[in-house]
Every structure is written in structure tokens, then in C-alpha cells.
Write an enzyme that holds these catalytic residues in place. Structure first.
Site, PDB file in Angstrom:
ATOM      1  N   TYR A 141       1.029  -1.298   0.048  1.00  0.00           N
ATOM      2  CA  TYR A 141      -0.087   0.142  -0.135  1.00  0.00           C
ATOM      3  C   TYR A 141       1.039   1.094  -0.125  1.00  0.00           C
ATOM      4  CZ  TYR A 141      -4.844  -1.899   0.647  1.00  0.00           C
ATOM      5  OH  TYR A 141      -5.841  -2.412   0.562  1.00  0.00           O
ATOM      6  N   LYS A 191       3.003 -15.289   2.755  1.00  0.00           N
ATOM      7  CA  LYS A 191       3.269 -16.194   1.757  1.00  0.00           C
ATOM      8  C   LYS A 191       4.664 -16.383   1.548  1.00  0.00           C
ATOM      9  CE  LYS A 191       1.855 -17.880  -2.488  1.00  0.00           C
ATOM     10  NZ  LYS A 191       0.904 -19.000  -2.501  1.00  0.00           N
ATOM     11  N   ASP A 248      -6.555  -6.932   3.751  1.00  0.00           N
ATOM     12  CA  ASP A 248      -7.587  -6.343   3.265  1.00  0.00           C
ATOM     13  C   ASP A 248      -8.324  -7.360   2.421  1.00  0.00           C
ATOM     14  OD1 ASP A 248      -9.039  -4.336   1.791  1.00  0.00           O
ATOM     15  OD2 ASP A 248      -7.982  -4.806  -0.063  1.00  0.00           O
ATOM     16  N   ASP A 252     -12.363  -9.022   3.997  1.00  0.00           N
ATOM     17  CA  ASP A 252     -13.762  -9.220   3.409  1.00  0.00           C
ATOM     18  C   ASP A 252     -14.311 -10.222   3.534  1.00  0.00           C
ATOM     19  OD1 ASP A 252     -13.601  -6.266   2.986  1.00  0.00           O
ATOM     20  OD2 ASP A 252     -14.221  -6.613   0.812  1.00  0.00           O
TER      21      ASP A 252
HETATM   22  C1  IPM Z   1     -10.465  -1.094   3.558  1.00  0.00           C
HETATM   23  C2  IPM Z   1     -10.660  -0.541   2.024  1.00  0.00           C
HETATM   24  C3  IPM Z   1      -9.579   0.316   1.908  1.00  0.00           C
HETATM   25  C4  IPM Z   1      -8.450  -0.447   1.916  1.00  0.00           C
HETATM   26  C5  IPM Z   1      -9.561   1.123   0.826  1.00  0.00           C
HETATM   27  C6  IPM Z   1     -10.977   1.889   0.622  1.00  0.00           C
HETATM   28  C7  IPM Z   1      -8.617   1.952   0.530  1.00  0.00           C
HETATM   29  O1  IPM Z   1     -10.847  -1.413   0.993  1.00  0.00           O
HETATM   30  O2  IPM Z   1     -10.586  -0.452   4.448  1.00  0.00           O
HETATM   31  O3  IPM Z   1     -10.471  -2.284   3.423  1.00  0.00           O
HETATM   32  O4  IPM Z   1      -7.888  -1.023   1.062  1.00  0.00           O
HETATM   33  O5  IPM Z   1      -7.595  -0.557   3.019  1.00  0.00           O
HETATM   34 MG    MG Z   2     -10.977  -3.448   2.111  1.00  0.00          MG
END
Ligand code: IPM
Ligand code: MG
Length: 372
Positions: A141, A191, A248, A252
Site C-alpha cells: 500500500y 506467503k 484487506d 472481506d
Molecule cells: C478497507 C478498504 C480500503 C483499503 C480502501 C477503501 C482504500 O478496502 O478499509 O479495507 O484497501 O484498505
Molecule cells: Mg478492504
């Protein structure tokens, strides 16, 4: 004592869900004898529209001064064609970096009344309670070099995965501390079979565990396997720790196990200096432009984020638990926003959900007083 809370409502449904969380915080303030003072600032696309940048200097200085920050959401199709440097997401990444909010806590828990809402079988997820600890200020990032350049008449895109040992060590300690007050089990995800940076990650996490946390059972898992295990048998996990990009993606995935992204909170914490820890709380979901302004968004993730604020920033553990219990009770009564709607349930909007949670707080707190 007065606590200063900065509200960054942001874009899309952000303002709608933050408003409900503020009502809950005000209720808690009034009942816990803590006075919460609220201030507001701009972030994301709405900040860009107002002042030409997604992360105004005023927002940063207010954020630095606040005791805790509550953020709604940033982003939306309206700003997707903007230059990368002024996209709404830069606001979020900017505040994480500037406040050094390196520890992102993303719990994924299954609310019993929602066990049927998951796309997985109820027995796989009922009782699920995982804590994903995602490193938030390093990795691909932020790594240099980055960008798109012309090389031998071809466009070349480049991002760099970078971690220093101290960055791994400090996130490992956060995760190991959490494991200690939970199930005493930590799984570190990497990884290491392919990426040297993550091989170093694995070694550093192991070192910290062996030196300071021998009471914690530490395992290591490759990220592809971890993604697979999360959908196969998620209850094998207690605390997971991983880098920014893997975290990230995995968070999710873990969030969706529970039925709805609209249910999950998060906390982003900095290191403690002078008795104060920078902290930002936000729902895991995004700005949901498709339902913005219609009063139908699910405010639960933001209210749960406020509960995390009570717990981690203000040490109001009983009050945090009360808010979580109130949400569970409202769900058990059958109230549902559209995203978690089930047959036979009562469909409610954002504000009605907030009303119901406040009413439940009243009931639960008077029952508790009655019992005491
Ligand atoms: C999260 C989101 C963010 C990230 C984006 C919106 C920059 O997906 O908080 O998980 O990738 O960290
Ligand atoms: Mg995210």
C-alpha cells in the site's frame, strides 16, 4: 471528564450511519456520566468537492487533537475518474498514515439471529468469533518504488511490498496481546514460500512469540490456504495476524461469512504515547452509493464501531457490551434492514434500527439496575 470525538462522516451512506452511532454514544455518555464532545471534519469525495482535497489540513489537525475518531465511509462513482492523488480513498489512507494507525482490528462474529443469513451452512458459522489483525500502514500500500513509467516503449506498473522488522514486531505484539485475552491462539498469515518480505514476517512473529508469549499457541499459514480455510472451517481460527494487502482481502472474506458486511465494525489503533493512543473506528463496509440518501442503510456496523471505541479508547467495557447486547436483542426481535432481510422478519430503515437499539438500551439498563 470530557472526551473529544471527531466525526468524519464522509461520503455516500456515511452521514446516515454515523448519525445513528452518535445517538448511541450520546445515550452512553448520559448514562455513564462521561461527557462526549463531538466535532466534525471533512474527508473523502465530499471533502474534495468542498475544498479540493480528500484530506484537508484542518481534518488532520482535528484528528490529531481528538481522543477518538468515528468515520463513516469514503468513495463513490462520482470521484472514480479523478486523478489517483485526490481520490476519496487517499483521504482514508492519508489519515491512517499520518496518525500511524498501524493496527487494524477487524472482528468477524456471527450474531446468532443471523446464522441463516450467511451463504455458508449455519453449522459452519454459528458461534463464529474471529479477530483479524491487519497491519495498516506498510506493505504494498505504501512501499516505494511505485507508479507507472515508460520503459523501452512499454508502460510498466510497479508496487512494492516492504516491511521492516519493527513494523512486524509491533503488530505481532498487538495480535499476541489480543490472543492472550481471547482463545490464546494466533495464526499468522503470509506467503513465505514465494515472498521474502513475508518470510521475514514469519520469522519475526515467531521470535516475538518465543521471547514474550510462550503461553500463546502460534501457527503460520500461507495466504491462499488461509482464504480456503476461512470458507471451509472458519471456526478453527481465533486471532489472525497478517499484512496490509492480505488483511484487506481476508477481512472481506471473513466479513461475508457472517452474512452481511453491514454488520461488521473495525478499529484502527496507533501506538500509545503519553497515555494516549490515536484511534479511528469505522464500519468495514463502504459508502454504498446505490442506496445513499434513502434511509435504508444498515447502521449496525457503525454502532458496533462506536462500541469498539467505548472499549478500546475509553475503557468503558460494560457499556460496550451493553451496546452489543442491545443490537443482538433487536436482531432477536426480528428487526432487519434490507441487507440482512429474512423471510418473516420486520423490515426497517436506518433510523428505525437506531430507534430500536436506543429503546433496547433503555430496557436492558433498567433491567440491570433492577437486578443490582
Ligand atoms: C478497507 C478498504 C480500503 C483499503 C480502501 C477503501 C482504500 O478496502 O478499509 O479495507 O484497501 O484498505
Ligand atoms: Mg478492504
Amino acid at each position: 471528564m470530557t472526551k473529544n470525538i471527531l466525526l468524519l462522516a464522509g461520503d455516500g451512506i456515511g452521514p446516515e450511519v454515523v448519525a445513528e452511532a452518535v445517538r448511541v454514544l450520546k445515550w452512553v455518555g448520559a448514562h455513564a456520566g462521561t461527557s462526549f464532545h463531538f466535532d466534525e471534519a471533512l474527508i473523502g469525495g465530499s471533502a474534495y468537492d468542498a475544498v479540493g482535497t480528500p484530506f484537508p489540513a484542518e481534518t488532520l489537525s482535528k484528528a490529531k487533537a481528538a481522543d477518538a475518531i468515528l468515520l463513516g465511509a469514503v468513495g463513490g462513482p462520482k470521484w472514480e475518474s479523478l486523478d489517483y492523488s485526490v481520490r476519496p480513498e487517499r483521504g482514508l489512507l492519508g489519515i491512517r498514515k499520518e496518525l500511524d494507525l498501524f493496527a487494524n482490528l477487524r472482528p468477524a462474529m456471527c450474531f446468532a439471529p443471523l446464522a441463516d443469513a450467511s451463504s455458508l451452512k449455519p453449522e459452519i458459522i454459528s458461534g463464529l468469533d474471529i479477530m483479524i489483525v491487519r497491519e495498516l500502514t506498510g506493505d504494498i500500500y505504501f512501499g516505494q518504488p511505485r507508479g507507472v513509467t515508460m520503459e523501452n516503449s512499454h508502460r510498466v506498473g510497479r508496487n512494492t511490498m516492504v516491511y521492516a522488522d519493527w513494523e512486524v514486531q509491533r503488530i505481532a505484539r498487538i495480535a499476541l496481546d489480543l490472543a492472550r485475552v481471547r482463545g490464546k491462539k494466533l495464526c499468522s498469515v503470509d506467503k513465505a514460500n514465494v515472498l521474502e518480505a513475508t518470510e521475514m514476517w514469519r520469522e519475526e512473529v515467531q521470535k516475538i512469540r518465543d521471547a514474550e508469549y510462550t503461553d500463546i499457541e502460534l501457527s503460520h499459514m500461507y495466504v491462499d490456504n488461509a482464504a480456503m480455510q476461512l470458507v471451509r472451517a472458519p471456526k478453527q481460527f481465533d486471532v489472525m495476524v497478517t499484512g496490509n494487502i492480505f488483511g484487506d482481502i481476508l477481512s472481506d472474506c471473513a466479513a461475508m461469512l457472517t452474512g452481511s458486511l453491514g454488520m461488521l465494525p473495525s478499529a484502527s489503533l496507533g501506538s500509545e504515547t503519553g497515555g494516549k493512543r490515536a484511534a479511528l473506528y469505522e464500519p468495514v463496509h463502504g459508502s454504498a452509493p446505490d442506496i445513499t440518501g434513502r434511509g435504508i442503510a444498515n447502521p449496525v456496523a457503525t454502532i458496533l464501531s462506536a462500541a469498539m471505541m467505548l472499549r478500546y479508547s475509553f475503557n468503558l467495557h460494560a457499556q460496550a457490551k451493553l451496546v452489543e447486547d442491545a443490537i443482538n436483542a433487536v436482531l432477536a426481535d426480528g428487526l432487519r434492514t434490507g441487507d440482512i432481510m429474512q423471510a418473516g422478519a420486520r423490515h426497517v430503515g436506518t433510523k428505525e434500527m437506531g430507534d430500536a437499539i436506543l429503546a433496547k438500551l433503555d430496557t436492558l439498563s433498567s433491567t440491570q439496575r433492577g437486578a443490582a
